[in-house]
Write a protein that holds these residues in place. Sequence first.
Motif, PDB file in Angstrom:
ATOM      1  N   SER A 110       0.860  -1.175   0.000  1.00 21.66           N
ATOM      2  CA  SER A 110       0.000   0.000   0.000  1.00 21.66           C
ATOM      3  C   SER A 110       0.898   1.228   0.000  1.00 21.66           C
ATOM      4  N   GLU A 112       1.334   5.511   0.251  1.00 26.22           N
ATOM      5  CA  GLU A 112       0.857   6.812   0.687  1.00 26.22           C
ATOM      6  C   GLU A 112       1.805   7.879   0.171  1.00 26.22           C
ATOM      7  N   THR A 113       1.267   9.052  -0.068  1.00 26.94           N
ATOM      8  CA  THR A 113       2.085  10.171  -0.526  1.00 26.94           C
ATOM      9  C   THR A 113       1.954  11.328   0.440  1.00 26.94           C
ATOM     10  N   GLU A 115       1.208  14.773   1.870  1.00 31.91           N
ATOM     11  CA  GLU A 115       0.192  15.758   1.537  1.00 31.91           C
ATOM     12  C   GLU A 115       0.703  17.181   1.669  1.00 31.91           C
ATOM     13  N   TRP A 122      -0.101  12.174   5.711  1.00 24.91           N
ATOM     14  CA  TRP A 122       0.021  11.239   4.599  1.00 24.91           C
ATOM     15  C   TRP A 122      -1.375  10.872   4.104  1.00 24.91           C
ATOM     16  N   ARG A 123      -1.498  10.685   2.825  1.00 30.10           N
ATOM     17  CA  ARG A 123      -2.790  10.298   2.271  1.00 30.10           C
ATOM     18  C   ARG A 123      -2.615   9.055   1.415  1.00 30.10           C
ATOM     19  N   SER A 124      -3.614   8.206   1.461  1.00 29.24           N
ATOM     20  CA  SER A 124      -3.559   6.952   0.723  1.00 29.24           C
ATOM     21  C   SER A 124      -3.575   7.217  -0.785  1.00 29.24           C
ATOM     22  N   GLN A 127      -3.373   0.775  -3.324  1.00 31.00           N
ATOM     23  CA  GLN A 127      -3.280  -0.457  -2.552  1.00 31.00           C
ATOM     24  C   GLN A 127      -3.407  -1.656  -3.477  1.00 31.00           C
ATOM     25  N   GLN A 205     -10.068  12.460  -3.303  1.00 36.32           N
ATOM     26  CA  GLN A 205      -8.879  12.744  -2.500  1.00 36.32           C
ATOM     27  C   GLN A 205      -7.971  13.797  -3.139  1.00 36.32           C
TER      28      GLN A 205
END
Length: 808
Positions: A110, A112-113, A115, A122-124, A127, A205
Motif C-alpha cells: 500500500s 501513501e504520498t 500531503e 500522509w494520504r492513501s 493499494q 482525494q
Amino acid sequence: MSVKRIPEFHLAAQKGALLTLKGSGGQVAHIFVLEQDIIRVMVLPDAKLRFPRTWAIAPGASQLPLEGRDRFSLAGFTQPPYSTEESGGALVIQTAKIRLTVQLKGLSCSWETCEDGTCGTWRSAAQDRATQHVNFGYWDDKVYHYLKRDAKDDMYFGLGERSGDTNRHGRSYSLKTIDAMGYNAGSTDALYKHIPFYLTWNRRQKNTFGLFYDTLSEGKLDMGCELDNYHGHYRYFVADHGDLDYYFIAGDDMEHVVRRYTWLTGKPAFTPKWGLGYSGSTMTYTDAPNAQEKMNEFLENCEQHDMLCESFHLSSGYTSIGDKRYVFNWNREKFPDPKAFAQHYLEHGVRLCANIKPCLLQDHPCFAEARDLNLFINDQDGEPEMVQFWDEIGAYLDFTNPDTVSWWKQAVTSSLLEYGITSTWNDNNEFQVLNPQASVHGFGQPFKAVEAKGLQTMLMMAASQEAQTAFAPHQRPYLVSRSGAAGMQRYVQTWSGDNYTSWQTLKYNIKMGIGLALSGISNTGHDVGGFSGPAPGPELLLRWVQFGIFMPRFSIHSWNDDKTVNEAWMYPEITGAIRNLLKLRARLTPYFYDLLWRYHQHYEPMIKPTFLAFPGDPRCFEENDDMLVGPSLLLAAVVEPGQHSRSVYLPAGADWYEFWSGAHHRGGQEIVLPAVGEQPPLLARAGSAIAVNLAEQHFNRAAHQQGFMVFPHQADGSFTAEFFDDDGCSHAYQNGQHSLWKIRVQSCASTLEIAVGCAGVQPASDIVTVLLPRHENRRLPAGAAGIVNDAIVEGYREIKLRITKPAF
C-alpha cells in the motif's frame, strides 16, 4: 512453479537503496528506493530475473547501450536517505515523498504520498488488491499485478497512444503493437505503441501518482473493464513473459509525475528546428511510374501556391520492384538519378526523410546475403522466420544481433545518406512475429522473439540514429518512427499511424496525441486529412489543418482508396486559407521550438490537456476536445461538420484573451468563439508571452525577425518569460552558442512596463517588436525600457523596444 500457499516474506538484506525480501517458498522481491518520489518493486516468484536487462530506464540520459541496461544498475538515481520499520507483520519504507507499507504475508503493498511539505499528513494513494494480487504460481507462468480500484472517483490517463476518451477508466487495452491501418480512433485496440505507464487521479482525494511497468512483453492493462465478484473492484496488469518490475512515481501534481516519468525513461531528442515545419508526403507520388517527375511537381506546386514546406517524407514506392517494396533498393526507372533528385529538393529548402522497413521480402536482392550472415529472426530450425509482410512473405531483421546493426547502419549510409537523404522514416516496425518458437540472438543470450517484439523496434531506431550521427556528427539527427515503446522519445518524432479519414478520427486523434504526451512522448502529430479511406472534403481538410498546425509534427499524408492525394492545394476554395495557416505556424515556430527545448531539457510536455495545468478545476476533467499548446495557448479545435461557432470552457485560475480579437475573459466560465473562415478558435493565457517570427515568409526563402506577443494581466500583476533559440540544427548550443530571451512585464490599472533582454548570442538588430492585444491602451511610461515606437499595426498594438542584456 507449484507453490499454492500465500508466501511469508522477511527482510533478508538491506544495502543502500536496495532491500531484498525472501519468501517462504523461495520467492524473492527487491525494493529500490531510487528517489524521494520514485520507489521500484521487483517480484521474482522463481527468485531469478527472466529479463535481466532493460531498454526503457535511462534516468536523464539520451542513449542506452544497444545491449541494454542491467536491471540492478542504480546509475543516474540519487538514492536518497530513507527509513525502515518493521512491526505487526509489515515493513514500512519511507522517504520524504512516499510511504510504502509491505504486508510480509503475501507481499501486499500500500502506498501513501506526502500531503504537505513537512509530511505531517500522509494520504492513501494506492493499494494492492486484498486477494491474489501477484501471481505466486497460482495460475500459470505469466506476470500479474492487481490493484484496488475506486469505481466512483478514480480516473486513469496515459497508456500512450490509445483510442477513445482521455480518461481510460472502464477500458481494457492490449499491450502489443500492430499495423492497424484505417483504425477506428474511437475503439480500435491495439495500435502502434507499447507504453505501460499511466497516471491515477482520484477526484475525491485529489491526489495523483504514476505507475510504470518495465516490460516489453505483450499483455494487457485492464482499467476496470473486468469485474469479478470474489475480488471487489480492481484494475490489473498482465504480461505474457518477463518479470513484474514496476515503478511508483509520486508527485504534487500530475504534470510533475509526467515529467518525472519522462526523465526516468530518458531525455527527449532535441530534433532540428526544421522538423517542426510542414512535411509533405503521400504514397501516390512514389507509387507512380514517373515518381521523380511527380515528386518534382510537388516542389513546383509549393512554389506556385507559396506553401511553406521544410521536408518531405519519401514513401516506400522509391524501393519498388514491380508492386512490392524492397528496403534500400532504388527503383532507377522511377528515380533515374537519386543523388540529383535529393539535391534538387535541398536546393528548394526541403529535406527528404526516406521510408525504411525492417523486413526483407523472400525475393529481396539482399535476402540470401542476410540469410547467410544470419541477420534474421530465426525459426526453431535455425532458418529465417517467414512472416506475412505487405503482399508477400519475408523475414524480419534481428537487431539484437550486432552484425545486423552493422549491416543496417551501412545500408542506411550507402543507400540514403550518401545520396543526400538527410533523415530516416522508420516504418512498418511493429515486428509482428507470431511463432512462439522463433528466436533472436539476444546479444549472445538468445530468447524467444515473442517475448520482446518492441525491443526490435527500439533497436531499429537506435541503429538508424547511430548511422545518421556517424555520417553527420555536427548535425542533430532527425528520425521518425511509427511504432515504439517506452523511451522512444530519446530517438524519434512519431505520429498516430495510418488513420482513417473521418470527423471521428479528427476528434479522437486529439485525445491520442494527449495520451502520448502524458506518457512522455510529446514530439508527435497525425496524418492530417486522414491516411486511408476517402479523400477529405474541403471542410474536414481545413478543420484538420487548423488543428494540425498546433501539433509538434505537422504532415499532410495520404493513401486514399480512390488514389487521390491529400494536398494543400487540392481544393481551390481553401488553398489560400491553408497557405495562411502554414504561415501562422511559421510565425509561431519560435514558440514551438522553445517548447521542444523545454521538453528536451526539462521534460515538460509540449501539448497537454487542460486538467494537467489546472488540476484544481473539476470542469477540466470532463471529456473535451480542447488542448493546451505549451503553457500559453489554448486551442479549441472544431471536430464536427457545419459548425460556425465553438463553445469552450476557460479553466479557472487564469484569465484568457481571444487570440484573434484580443477580447479578454475571466477564467472559470464557458464562452462561445466564432469558428468561421480560416482562423481556428484560439486563446492565449493572460500573464504570458509567445515568441514569434515576424518576418514575411515565402517558400524556399526563409527569413527571421524576432518578435514577441505579450498578453498582460488586466489588473496589477507581473510575469517574466524566457525563450531559447540557437542555430536550429547543430550541437553548438551545448557549448554556449545559443540565445536566451527574457521578457518582464509589470502591469497595473493605468500603465504597462515591458522590458526585453537577450543573453548569450546577440541578435543582429538591437530593436525587437512586441505585439499587444489591439484593445490594450494602457500607457507605457515615457522612455521606459528603451521604447522606440508605439503604434497600431495590422490589428495589433506594436511596440518597438531596444533590447537590453537582461539584468532582471
